[in-house]
Design a protein around this motif. Structure first.
Motif, PDB file in Angstrom:
ATOM      1  N   ASP A 159      -7.251  -1.640  -5.873  1.00  0.00           N
ATOM      2  CA  ASP A 159      -7.596  -2.608  -6.915  1.00  0.00           C
ATOM      3  C   ASP A 159      -6.878  -3.932  -6.696  1.00  0.00           C
ATOM      4  OD1 ASP A 159      -9.222  -0.739  -8.093  1.00  0.00           O
ATOM      5  OD2 ASP A 159      -7.754  -0.110  -9.604  1.00  0.00           O
ATOM      6  N   TYR A 160      -5.616  -3.857  -6.282  1.00  0.00           N
ATOM      7  CA  TYR A 160      -4.846  -5.080  -6.071  1.00  0.00           C
ATOM      8  C   TYR A 160      -5.475  -5.932  -4.976  1.00  0.00           C
ATOM      9  CZ  TYR A 160      -1.187  -8.248  -4.513  1.00  0.00           C
ATOM     10  OH  TYR A 160      -0.500  -9.384  -4.147  1.00  0.00           O
ATOM     11  N   PHE A 161      -5.769  -5.344  -3.827  1.00  0.00           N
ATOM     12  CA  PHE A 161      -6.282  -6.142  -2.713  1.00  0.00           C
ATOM     13  C   PHE A 161      -7.731  -6.577  -2.943  1.00  0.00           C
ATOM     14  CE2 PHE A 161      -2.609  -4.318  -0.468  1.00  0.00           C
ATOM     15  CZ  PHE A 161      -2.090  -5.497   0.059  1.00  0.00           C
ATOM     16  N   LYS A 162      -8.470  -5.828  -3.731  1.00  0.00           N
ATOM     17  CA  LYS A 162      -9.796  -6.312  -4.115  1.00  0.00           C
ATOM     18  C   LYS A 162      -9.673  -7.563  -4.986  1.00  0.00           C
ATOM     19  CE  LYS A 162     -12.622  -2.097  -3.949  1.00  0.00           C
ATOM     20  NZ  LYS A 162     -13.385  -1.111  -4.754  1.00  0.00           N
ATOM     21  N   ALA A 163      -8.662  -7.566  -5.852  1.00  0.00           N
ATOM     22  CA  ALA A 163      -8.485  -8.686  -6.782  1.00  0.00           C
ATOM     23  C   ALA A 163      -8.070  -9.963  -6.056  1.00  0.00           C
ATOM     24  CB  ALA A 163      -7.448  -8.329  -7.845  1.00  0.00           C
ATOM     25  N   VAL A 164      -7.269  -9.837  -4.982  1.00  0.00           N
ATOM     26  CA  VAL A 164      -6.775 -11.037  -4.288  1.00  0.00           C
ATOM     27  C   VAL A 164      -7.637 -11.390  -3.085  1.00  0.00           C
ATOM     28  CG1 VAL A 164      -4.406 -10.597  -5.030  1.00  0.00           C
ATOM     29  CG2 VAL A 164      -5.194  -9.722  -2.810  1.00  0.00           C
ATOM     30  N   SER A 165      -8.648 -10.602  -2.827  1.00  0.00           N
ATOM     31  CA  SER A 165      -9.507 -10.853  -1.665  1.00  0.00           C
ATOM     32  C   SER A 165     -10.144 -12.235  -1.746  1.00  0.00           C
ATOM     33  CB  SER A 165     -10.603  -9.786  -1.584  1.00  0.00           C
ATOM     34  OG  SER A 165     -11.464 -10.025  -0.495  1.00  0.00           O
ATOM     35  N   GLY A 166     -10.104 -12.978  -0.641  1.00  0.00           N
ATOM     36  CA  GLY A 166     -10.722 -14.294  -0.577  1.00  0.00           C
ATOM     37  C   GLY A 166      -9.886 -15.421  -1.134  1.00  0.00           C
ATOM     38  N   GLN A 167      -8.666 -15.120  -1.597  1.00  0.00           N
ATOM     39  CA  GLN A 167      -7.810 -16.158  -2.171  1.00  0.00           C
ATOM     40  C   GLN A 167      -6.872 -16.729  -1.114  1.00  0.00           C
ATOM     41  OE1 GLN A 167      -5.730 -14.786  -5.666  1.00  0.00           O
ATOM     42  NE2 GLN A 167      -7.556 -13.897  -6.589  1.00  0.00           N
ATOM     43  N   GLY A 168      -6.473 -17.989  -1.304  1.00  0.00           N
ATOM     44  CA  GLY A 168      -5.477 -18.600  -0.449  1.00  0.00           C
ATOM     45  C   GLY A 168      -6.043 -19.156   0.840  1.00  0.00           C
ATOM     46  N   VAL A 203       0.838  -1.204   0.000  1.00  0.00           N
ATOM     47  CA  VAL A 203       0.000   0.000   0.000  1.00  0.00           C
ATOM     48  C   VAL A 203       0.869   1.248   0.000  1.00  0.00           C
ATOM     49  CG1 VAL A 203      -1.719   1.310   1.301  1.00  0.00           C
ATOM     50  CG2 VAL A 203      -1.894  -1.185   1.166  1.00  0.00           C
ATOM     51  N   GLN A 204       1.905   1.263   0.825  1.00  0.00           N
ATOM     52  CA  GLN A 204       2.747   2.447   0.953  1.00  0.00           C
ATOM     53  C   GLN A 204       3.516   2.773  -0.318  1.00  0.00           C
ATOM     54  OE1 GLN A 204       5.249   1.626   4.342  1.00  0.00           O
ATOM     55  NE2 GLN A 204       3.703   2.274   5.835  1.00  0.00           N
ATOM     56  N   THR A 205       3.894   1.763  -1.085  1.00  0.00           N
ATOM     57  CA  THR A 205       4.734   1.987  -2.268  1.00  0.00           C
ATOM     58  C   THR A 205       3.967   1.891  -3.579  1.00  0.00           C
ATOM     59  OG1 THR A 205       5.349  -0.362  -2.383  1.00  0.00           O
ATOM     60  CG2 THR A 205       6.735   1.066  -1.042  1.00  0.00           C
ATOM     61  N   ALA A 206       2.652   1.775  -3.499  1.00  0.00           N
ATOM     62  CA  ALA A 206       1.851   1.697  -4.720  1.00  0.00           C
ATOM     63  C   ALA A 206       1.983   2.981  -5.531  1.00  0.00           C
ATOM     64  CB  ALA A 206       0.385   1.443  -4.372  1.00  0.00           C
ATOM     65  N   ALA A 207       1.855   2.863  -6.844  1.00  0.00           N
ATOM     66  CA  ALA A 207       1.952   4.041  -7.704  1.00  0.00           C
ATOM     67  C   ALA A 207       0.929   5.096  -7.318  1.00  0.00           C
ATOM     68  CB  ALA A 207       1.770   3.622  -9.160  1.00  0.00           C
ATOM     69  N   ASN A 208      -0.240   4.649  -6.870  1.00  0.00           N
ATOM     70  CA  ASN A 208      -1.278   5.561  -6.379  1.00  0.00           C
ATOM     71  C   ASN A 208      -2.219   4.748  -5.488  1.00  0.00           C
ATOM     72  OD1 ASN A 208      -3.585   4.490  -8.147  1.00  0.00           O
ATOM     73  ND2 ASN A 208      -2.040   5.087  -9.679  1.00  0.00           N
ATOM     74  N   PRO A 209      -2.957   5.409  -4.596  1.00  0.00           N
ATOM     75  CA  PRO A 209      -3.837   4.675  -3.676  1.00  0.00           C
ATOM     76  C   PRO A 209      -4.842   3.780  -4.376  1.00  0.00           C
ATOM     77  CG  PRO A 209      -3.585   6.951  -2.966  1.00  0.00           C
ATOM     78  CD  PRO A 209      -2.958   6.854  -4.324  1.00  0.00           C
ATOM     79  N   ARG A 210      -5.329   4.211  -5.536  1.00  0.00           N
ATOM     80  CA  ARG A 210      -6.329   3.424  -6.248  1.00  0.00           C
ATOM     81  C   ARG A 210      -5.776   2.077  -6.699  1.00  0.00           C
ATOM     82  NH1 ARG A 210     -11.748   2.722  -6.528  1.00  0.00           N
ATOM     83  NH2 ARG A 210     -12.031   1.139  -8.153  1.00  0.00           N
ATOM     84  N   ILE A 235      -8.128   3.180   3.739  1.00  0.00           N
ATOM     85  CA  ILE A 235      -7.704   4.369   4.486  1.00  0.00           C
ATOM     86  C   ILE A 235      -6.931   5.310   3.572  1.00  0.00           C
ATOM     87  CG2 ILE A 235      -6.244   5.209   6.371  1.00  0.00           C
ATOM     88  CD1 ILE A 235      -6.890   2.608   7.875  1.00  0.00           C
ATOM     89  N   ALA A 236      -6.032   4.739   2.755  1.00  0.00           N
ATOM     90  CA  ALA A 236      -5.245   5.560   1.829  1.00  0.00           C
ATOM     91  C   ALA A 236      -6.120   6.249   0.793  1.00  0.00           C
ATOM     92  CB  ALA A 236      -4.197   4.698   1.129  1.00  0.00           C
ATOM     93  N   ASN A 237      -7.291   5.670   0.500  1.00  0.00           N
ATOM     94  CA  ASN A 237      -8.232   6.254  -0.459  1.00  0.00           C
ATOM     95  C   ASN A 237      -9.312   7.087   0.236  1.00  0.00           C
ATOM     96  OD1 ASN A 237      -7.992   5.136  -3.500  1.00  0.00           O
ATOM     97  ND2 ASN A 237      -7.212   3.589  -2.088  1.00  0.00           N
ATOM     98  N   THR A 238      -9.007   7.561   1.454  1.00  0.00           N
ATOM     99  CA  THR A 238      -9.923   8.394   2.261  1.00  0.00           C
ATOM    100  C   THR A 238     -11.266   7.709   2.495  1.00  0.00           C
ATOM    101  OG1 THR A 238     -10.815   9.646   0.371  1.00  0.00           O
ATOM    102  CG2 THR A 238      -8.812  10.508   1.418  1.00  0.00           C
ATOM    103  N   ARG A 239     -11.208   6.397   2.675  1.00  0.00           N
ATOM    104  CA  ARG A 239     -12.417   5.626   2.978  1.00  0.00           C
ATOM    105  C   ARG A 239     -12.219   4.870   4.296  1.00  0.00           C
ATOM    106  NH1 ARG A 239     -13.856   2.153  -2.227  1.00  0.00           N
ATOM    107  NH2 ARG A 239     -15.385   1.333  -0.722  1.00  0.00           N
ATOM    108  N   ALA A 240     -11.720   5.597   5.287  1.00  0.00           N
ATOM    109  CA  ALA A 240     -11.411   4.977   6.567  1.00  0.00           C
ATOM    110  C   ALA A 240     -12.659   4.393   7.230  1.00  0.00           C
ATOM    111  CB  ALA A 240     -10.748   5.994   7.496  1.00  0.00           C
ATOM    112  N   LEU A 296      -6.404  -4.594   2.314  1.00  0.00           N
ATOM    113  CA  LEU A 296      -7.565  -3.894   1.772  1.00  0.00           C
ATOM    114  C   LEU A 296      -7.977  -2.746   2.684  1.00  0.00           C
ATOM    115  CD1 LEU A 296      -9.891  -3.688  -0.289  1.00  0.00           C
ATOM    116  CD2 LEU A 296     -11.150  -5.356   1.102  1.00  0.00           C
ATOM    117  N   ALA A 297      -7.956  -2.982   3.993  1.00  0.00           N
ATOM    118  CA  ALA A 297      -8.322  -1.931   4.942  1.00  0.00           C
ATOM    119  C   ALA A 297      -7.344  -0.760   4.864  1.00  0.00           C
ATOM    120  CB  ALA A 297      -8.363  -2.494   6.361  1.00  0.00           C
ATOM    121  N   LEU A 298      -6.062  -1.063   4.782  1.00  0.00           N
ATOM    122  CA  LEU A 298      -5.073   0.008   4.654  1.00  0.00           C
ATOM    123  C   LEU A 298      -5.264   0.776   3.344  1.00  0.00           C
ATOM    124  CD1 LEU A 298      -1.761  -1.679   5.915  1.00  0.00           C
ATOM    125  CD2 LEU A 298      -3.361  -0.258   7.203  1.00  0.00           C
ATOM    126  N   ALA A 299      -5.583   0.064   2.281  1.00  0.00           N
ATOM    127  CA  ALA A 299      -5.823   0.720   0.996  1.00  0.00           C
ATOM    128  C   ALA A 299      -7.061   1.604   1.057  1.00  0.00           C
ATOM    129  CB  ALA A 299      -5.962  -0.331  -0.108  1.00  0.00           C
TER     130      ALA A 299
END
Length: 484
Positions: free
Chosen positions: A293-302, A282-289, A319-324, A314-317
């Motif tokens: 998108d990444y954590f939504k895509a992997v959600s529920g896997q593994g 999350v901290q090093t992503a090109a942008n918060p969005r 927060i980074a997208n002002t959706r705390a 996903l929760a940290l992402a």
């Protein structure tokens, strides 16, 4: 000891060096006086001071992570490895650089950095540990000091070309890099031979460290193989790790052969490794969005554990997208499921702060610190909550207690400056801002803040004495830099 000179040489020549930064050339750098006939370069005290100067210098050029959770993790794994080295009394300091490039490097005084990109590229904790063990071996086997001495045997044209690369970088990064490449090419065979010997020794010693530290020795050749495979698609843009740590088929074969000597067993990743990787993503992503998108895509896997780690990311992402507000129920569920995991309560309290639920955030921090006393991340975030709610006296006291147990960082100095500012003590506020600048390698800005502190100190004899003494130290350093 003229540390700026040695530092310039280190950044050009060390086995695990960073790619040269154009900002290095802002100083007037001379070629260093390297070694003597006895092979002695510097005393342990001088090496320690050089390491501290090196680390401050890096702060002015790189994004050194100030996140306590990230730092505590890399320190814990690094110190575990260092304790199993052949010089366990050696002092080490591990840190994370917020760069996507795949790289790790060892500096003087036991300062070892690893890029967030390398942590995210690793697919197992033992792979990350193998890189750190390799860098530890460079330090314990004194390869850095040997490199200084080897530099003294380079031809004058080659040494001059390297110096030109640093100086030209101030005017043109591309020109400086081109000059450096030309200089390196002029002594290519010498450099390769020198590097291979030391890299092989670092591999051998590093693998021993891995085994003694309960990490998988097979992770080293596995990581090397993946790095080599990545070159097939990299073209000329090789990972920095491969530029400073050349990986060959014979090297992979050698490490694979050594690894097979150890009995095979499973080495599960720690929970902290997985959590920190999610946080860094999350901290090093090109942008918060993109992180969202990444954590939504992997959600529920593994596995269930992997799903929970993805939920944390996903929760940290969010927060980074002002959706705390959307992140809070996710974090509450994780906190309930893992009461012994401080990362989740810390993230939930952060979400409460973001939604201006200050009483709830403070309550969470206070309760958590009873369960996790002296937790650095919780303590510093609690301080931020106190400053946000204008409880500066309580924040200052907490920071003073913290500083007695932990080395202060630029971030801690800034928090202390905020506390004193709220308390109306401008002199102390300027003084701590100065220390933050100094720790970040910005000496001139630090001197300016100390002069402002002196102007506002009034007739406080003790404070004036402290400021005056510190100002003298920094002015002396600046004068030495000008002379060079």
């Amino acid at each position: 000891m003229k540390f700026d000179k040695l530092l310039a040489s280190l950044l050009i020549l060390s086995l695990g060096s960073l790619a040269l930064q154009p900002a290095l050339a802002q100083n007037n750098i001379e070629l260093p006086d390297i070694g003597d006939s006895t092979g002695t370069l510097m005393t342990p005290q001088q090496e320690r001071e050089l390491g501290e100067a090196f680390y401050r210098k890096l702060h002015s050029q790189l994004d050194i992570s100030q996140d306590p959770e990230v730092n505590d993790y890399i320190q814990s794994i690094g110190q575990k490895l260092a304790a199993s080295s052949d010089t366990p009394a050696q002092t080490f300091h591990f840190f994370v650089v917020g760069e996507p490039a795949i790289n790790a490097f060892a500096g003087p005084g036991g300062y070892i950095g690893v890029n967030s990109g390398l942590i995210l590229t690793s697919e197992a904790e033992s792979e990350l540990a193998s890189v750190l063990a390799h860098e530890i071996a460079h330090v314990t086997q004194r390869h850095l000091l040997q490199t200084f001495q080897a530099a003294g045997r380079l031809s004058l044209p080659t040494a001059a070309a390297m110096l030109a690369a640093v100086l030209l970088g101030a005017k043109s990064g591309q020109l400086g890099q081109a000059a450096l490449i030309a200089a390196q090419a002029a002594s290519l065979q010498y450099q390769i031979n020198f590097t291979r010997d030391n890299e092989a020794e670092a591999d051998r010693v590093g693998m021993q460290i891995l085994s003694k530290s309960d990490f998988d020795p097979r992770a080293m050749p596995t990581f090397f193989e993946r790095m080599q495979q990545s070159t097939r698609f990299a073209g000329r843009q090789l990972p920095e790790f491969l530029l400073t740590h050349p990986v060959t088929v014979s090297r992979i074969s050698d490490t694979r052969g050594r690894a097979e000597q150890f009995a095979y067993r499973q080495y599960p990743d720690s929970f902290a490794y997985q959590i920190v990787r999610a946080k860094l993503r999350v901290q090093t992503a090109a942008n918060p969005r993109s992180a969202l998108d990444y954590f939504k895509a992997v959600s529920g896997q593994g596995t269930k554990l992997q799903q929970d780690v993805s939920a944390y990311g996903l929760a940290l992402a969010l927060i980074a997208n002002t959706r705390a507000r959307d992140a809070k129920p996710i974090l509450q569920k994780l906190m309930d499921a893992y009461p012994d995991q401080s990362h989740f309560v810390n993230a939930l309290a952060t979400a409460e702060l973001e939604t201006k639920s200050y009483p709830r955030a403070i309550q969470l921090y206070e309760t958590a610190l009873q369960r996790f006393p002296d937790n650095r991340a919780l303590t510093l975030n609690y301080v931020r909550a106190l400053l946000t709610t204008r409880k500066a006296q309580q924040a200052r006291k907490l920071l003073q207690e913290y500083a007695r147990r932990h080395p202060p960082t630029p971030e801690v100095y800034n928090l202390m400056a905020q506390a004193y500012s709220q308390l109306g003590n401008d002199a102390e506020s300027h003084r701590y801002v100065a220390e933050s600048y100094y720790a970040s390698g910005q000496n001139r800005a630090a001197i300016l803040q100390l002069r402002l502190a002196k102007k506002t100190a009034g007739d406080n004899f003790y404070l004036n004495s402290v400021i005056e003494e510190r100002l003298k130290q920094l002015l002396a350093e600046e004068e030495e830099r000008r002379k060079q």
